[in-house]
Design a protein around this motif. Sequence first.
Motif, mmCIF file in Angstrom:
data_model
loop_
_atom_site.group_PDB
_atom_site.id
_atom_site.type_symbol
_atom_site.label_atom_id
_atom_site.label_comp_id
_atom_site.label_asym_id
_atom_site.label_seq_id
_atom_site.Cartn_x
_atom_site.Cartn_y
_atom_site.Cartn_z
ATOM 1 N N GLU B 37 0.825 -1.212 0.000
ATOM 2 C CA GLU B 37 0.000 0.000 0.000
ATOM 3 C C GLU B 37 0.854 1.256 0.000
ATOM 4 O OE1 GLU B 37 -3.050 1.093 -0.675
ATOM 5 O OE2 GLU B 37 -3.046 -0.986 -1.292
ATOM 6 N N ASP B 38 1.972 1.181 0.677
ATOM 7 C CA ASP B 38 2.912 2.301 0.671
ATOM 8 C C ASP B 38 3.322 2.572 -0.780
ATOM 9 O OD1 ASP B 38 5.454 3.819 1.093
ATOM 10 O OD2 ASP B 38 5.065 3.301 3.183
ATOM 11 N N ILE B 39 3.641 1.492 -1.492
ATOM 12 C CA ILE B 39 4.064 1.602 -2.889
ATOM 13 C C ILE B 39 2.901 2.076 -3.768
ATOM 14 C CG2 ILE B 39 4.829 0.253 -4.890
ATOM 15 C CD1 ILE B 39 6.402 -1.500 -2.871
ATOM 16 N N ALA B 40 1.714 1.541 -3.515
ATOM 17 C CA ALA B 40 0.555 1.923 -4.332
ATOM 18 C C ALA B 40 0.262 3.418 -4.185
ATOM 19 C CB ALA B 40 -0.668 1.104 -3.929
ATOM 20 N N MET B 41 0.222 3.905 -2.948
ATOM 21 C CA MET B 41 -0.131 5.312 -2.743
ATOM 22 C C MET B 41 0.915 6.252 -3.329
ATOM 23 S SD MET B 41 -2.146 5.540 0.869
ATOM 24 C CE MET B 41 -1.087 4.494 1.835
ATOM 25 N N THR B 42 2.183 5.863 -3.220
ATOM 26 C CA THR B 42 3.217 6.743 -3.777
ATOM 27 C C THR B 42 3.271 6.647 -5.305
ATOM 28 O OG1 THR B 42 4.782 5.033 -3.066
ATOM 29 C CG2 THR B 42 4.698 7.015 -1.770
ATOM 30 N N ASN B 43 2.909 5.474 -5.865
ATOM 31 C CA ASN B 43 2.779 5.356 -7.319
ATOM 32 C C ASN B 43 1.674 6.281 -7.827
ATOM 33 O OD1 ASN B 43 3.794 3.006 -9.359
ATOM 34 N ND2 ASN B 43 4.224 2.442 -7.253
ATOM 35 N N ILE B 44 0.562 6.295 -7.113
ATOM 36 C CA ILE B 44 -0.567 7.146 -7.505
ATOM 37 C C ILE B 44 -0.164 8.620 -7.370
ATOM 38 C CG2 ILE B 44 -2.957 7.790 -6.943
ATOM 39 C CD1 ILE B 44 -3.314 4.798 -6.067
ATOM 40 N N ALA B 45 0.560 8.921 -6.296
ATOM 41 C CA ALA B 45 1.045 10.294 -6.107
ATOM 42 C C ALA B 45 1.926 10.711 -7.286
ATOM 43 C CB ALA B 45 1.828 10.401 -4.796
ATOM 44 N N LEU B 46 2.762 9.792 -7.733
ATOM 45 C CA LEU B 46 3.663 10.074 -8.855
ATOM 46 C C LEU B 46 2.871 10.350 -10.131
ATOM 47 C CD1 LEU B 46 6.671 10.165 -9.719
ATOM 48 C CD2 LEU B 46 6.485 7.743 -10.248
ATOM 49 N N ASP B 47 1.850 9.534 -10.382
ATOM 50 C CA ASP B 47 0.986 9.776 -11.548
ATOM 51 C C ASP B 47 0.386 11.181 -11.470
ATOM 52 O OD1 ASP B 47 1.313 7.242 -12.624
ATOM 53 O OD2 ASP B 47 -0.561 6.435 -11.809
ATOM 54 N N LEU B 48 -0.136 11.517 -10.285
ATOM 55 C CA LEU B 48 -0.812 12.804 -10.124
ATOM 56 C C LEU B 48 0.152 13.969 -10.321
ATOM 57 C CD1 LEU B 48 -3.033 11.869 -7.049
ATOM 58 C CD2 LEU B 48 -3.889 12.503 -9.302
ATOM 59 N N ILE B 49 1.346 13.840 -9.771
ATOM 60 C CA ILE B 49 2.325 14.920 -9.920
ATOM 61 C C ILE B 49 2.775 15.020 -11.383
ATOM 62 C CG2 ILE B 49 4.649 15.688 -9.216
ATOM 63 C CD1 ILE B 49 3.849 14.593 -6.371
ATOM 64 N N GLY B 50 2.845 13.876 -12.062
ATOM 65 C CA GLY B 50 3.141 13.895 -13.499
ATOM 66 C C GLY B 50 2.056 14.620 -14.282
ATOM 67 N N GLN B 51 0.808 14.350 -13.949
ATOM 68 C CA GLN B 51 -0.303 15.047 -14.614
ATOM 69 C C GLN B 51 -0.239 16.539 -14.329
ATOM 70 O OE1 GLN B 51 -3.706 13.050 -12.943
ATOM 71 N NE2 GLN B 51 -3.098 11.085 -13.807
ATOM 72 N N ALA B 52 0.071 16.869 -13.076
ATOM 73 C CA ALA B 52 0.176 18.279 -12.691
ATOM 74 C C ALA B 52 1.276 18.967 -13.503
ATOM 75 C CB ALA B 52 0.459 18.406 -11.191
ATOM 76 N N THR B 53 2.372 18.259 -13.733
ATOM 77 C CA THR B 53 3.463 18.833 -14.531
ATOM 78 C C THR B 53 2.958 19.208 -15.921
ATOM 79 O OG1 THR B 53 4.948 17.337 -13.370
ATOM 80 C CG2 THR B 53 5.848 18.449 -15.299
ATOM 81 N N SER B 54 2.255 18.273 -16.567
ATOM 82 C CA SER B 54 1.726 18.551 -17.913
ATOM 83 C C SER B 54 0.728 19.709 -17.893
ATOM 84 C CB SER B 54 1.011 17.322 -18.477
ATOM 85 O OG SER B 54 1.888 16.236 -18.562
ATOM 86 N N LEU B 55 -0.176 19.680 -16.917
ATOM 87 C CA LEU B 55 -1.231 20.697 -16.877
ATOM 88 C C LEU B 55 -0.669 22.077 -16.530
ATOM 89 C CD1 LEU B 55 -3.948 18.498 -15.157
ATOM 90 C CD2 LEU B 55 -4.238 19.630 -17.379
ATOM 91 N N LEU B 56 0.227 22.125 -15.549
ATOM 92 C CA LEU B 56 0.778 23.429 -15.150
ATOM 93 C C LEU B 56 1.722 23.987 -16.223
ATOM 94 C CD1 LEU B 56 1.344 22.953 -11.301
ATOM 95 C CD2 LEU B 56 -0.581 24.038 -12.474
ATOM 96 N N ALA B 57 2.427 23.096 -16.929
ATOM 97 C CA ALA B 57 3.287 23.566 -18.027
ATOM 98 C C ALA B 57 2.409 24.219 -19.104
ATOM 99 C CB ALA B 57 4.084 22.405 -18.622
ATOM 100 N N TYR B 58 1.274 23.587 -19.365
ATOM 101 C CA TYR B 58 0.375 24.143 -20.376
ATOM 102 C C TYR B 58 -0.256 25.450 -19.887
ATOM 103 C CZ TYR B 58 -3.278 24.477 -23.916
ATOM 104 O OH TYR B 58 -4.099 24.919 -24.927
ATOM 105 N N ALA B 59 -0.642 25.492 -18.613
ATOM 106 C CA ALA B 59 -1.216 26.721 -18.040
ATOM 107 C C ALA B 59 -0.217 27.871 -18.181
ATOM 108 C CB ALA B 59 -1.592 26.498 -16.578
ATOM 109 N N ALA B 60 1.046 27.588 -17.879
ATOM 110 C CA ALA B 60 2.080 28.618 -17.961
ATOM 111 C C ALA B 60 2.239 29.110 -19.394
ATOM 112 C CB ALA B 60 3.406 28.066 -17.446
#
Lengths: 165, 252
Positions: B37-60
């Motif tokens: 579960e530790d691995i699952a939650m941090t994997n999901i966190a990584l996906d989300l931060i990756g999505q944020a990178t794409s979205l915030l780069a586009y916003a900028a």
Amino acid sequence: MVEIKKNTEKIWELLEEVKDPEVPVLSVVDLGIIRDVENQGNGVEVTITPTYSGCPAMHTIEQEIKKILKENNIPLSKIVTVLSPAWTTDWISEKGRKNLEEYGIAPPQNEVDKSVLFANPAIVPCPLCKSKNTRMISQFGSTACKAHYQCNDCLEPFDYFKCLK
Amino acid sequence: MTKQEALFEYTLRAGDDSLILGQRLSEWCGHGPVLEEDIAMTNIALDLIGQATSLLAYAAEVEGKDRDEDQLAFLRYEKEYKNLLLVEHPNIDFGVTMARQFLFDVFHYHFFKELTQSSDSQLAAIAEKSLKEVTYHVKHSSEWIIRLGDGTEESHTRIQQAVNDLWEYTGEMFVMDQVDEIMIAEGVGVDLARIKTIWHDHVQQVFERATLTMPEYGYMQLGGRQGRHTEYMGYLLSEMQYMQRAYPNMQW
């Protein structure tokens, strides 16, 4: 500096030497993340796509591509990252799948069930003893692209390169 | 408000949802109840931060003020963050974390599914990429909702309580304002009224399997989309921004 060849065959061959840092038996070409190599006159443009949005290997892969082109005196105009069409495990080559299995990582199975809920986990043969009597321990594994499985026969835990369509 | 301003705001909101939830989930790193579960939650966190990178780069890029995704993520003040209040809610325990995750994942899934049809090709591409990841997130949190809800008396009571406590933060997901109206008119944005019905049915279906009761729709907390946050947000930002504030322009 050598002139860029009209065809880009040599560059594709060179890119075969760039490996996924997290799965060193898989070249970026076999992984299917190199989408295009184009001669722009003043240099080549390499188009890549990420496997997962947050994949931390992408940066290293870019650096490695730059390095190998430089070492071979091939001018690079730029590396372009595209998101669409989104990467799918269907783009992993046959050779890549074979290498994965020999390395001890089960290659993606053709999972047809796309339902969000209650899908039974895929039957993944053990890459070590080939038994189909295995179970999923967790949908999430050591990296974003892998799930965690265990073989019920030889008892070895193993990584499964999960199907992404 | 111009179309460009609306598009910036719209992309920022989606980016902030992923960023802040990714930050929250990453707090579990090294503290998961079991290793998987530790691995699952941090994997999901990584996906989300990756999505944020794409979205915030586009916003900028849309904003055109010479900022990049890192500046948007680490150098804004609290009132400039436009995420849903739900995603900044503290982890508390595993049950609350999974309830928060599930309520958001179902929204996220249907939101991105619709956004793949956007007339804005970059948003559609990010949605297409993210949807594949979010599909795994929904499966993961749904299975936990069912396991905890239909588990022991203790787990049932606690997950039901978590759902009840978080319910007042779900209304905000479907509130539309001028930004949404402009984006829908341009064929860019998603009609949240439609998503609301789909979300409700989806959540209900899982709750039935989990033997959980759907809470009543009552008073709903709002404000995140306008930059009015809960008291938890400042603590989250102070941790997330610490390195850039202490060592400006530092690079990893």
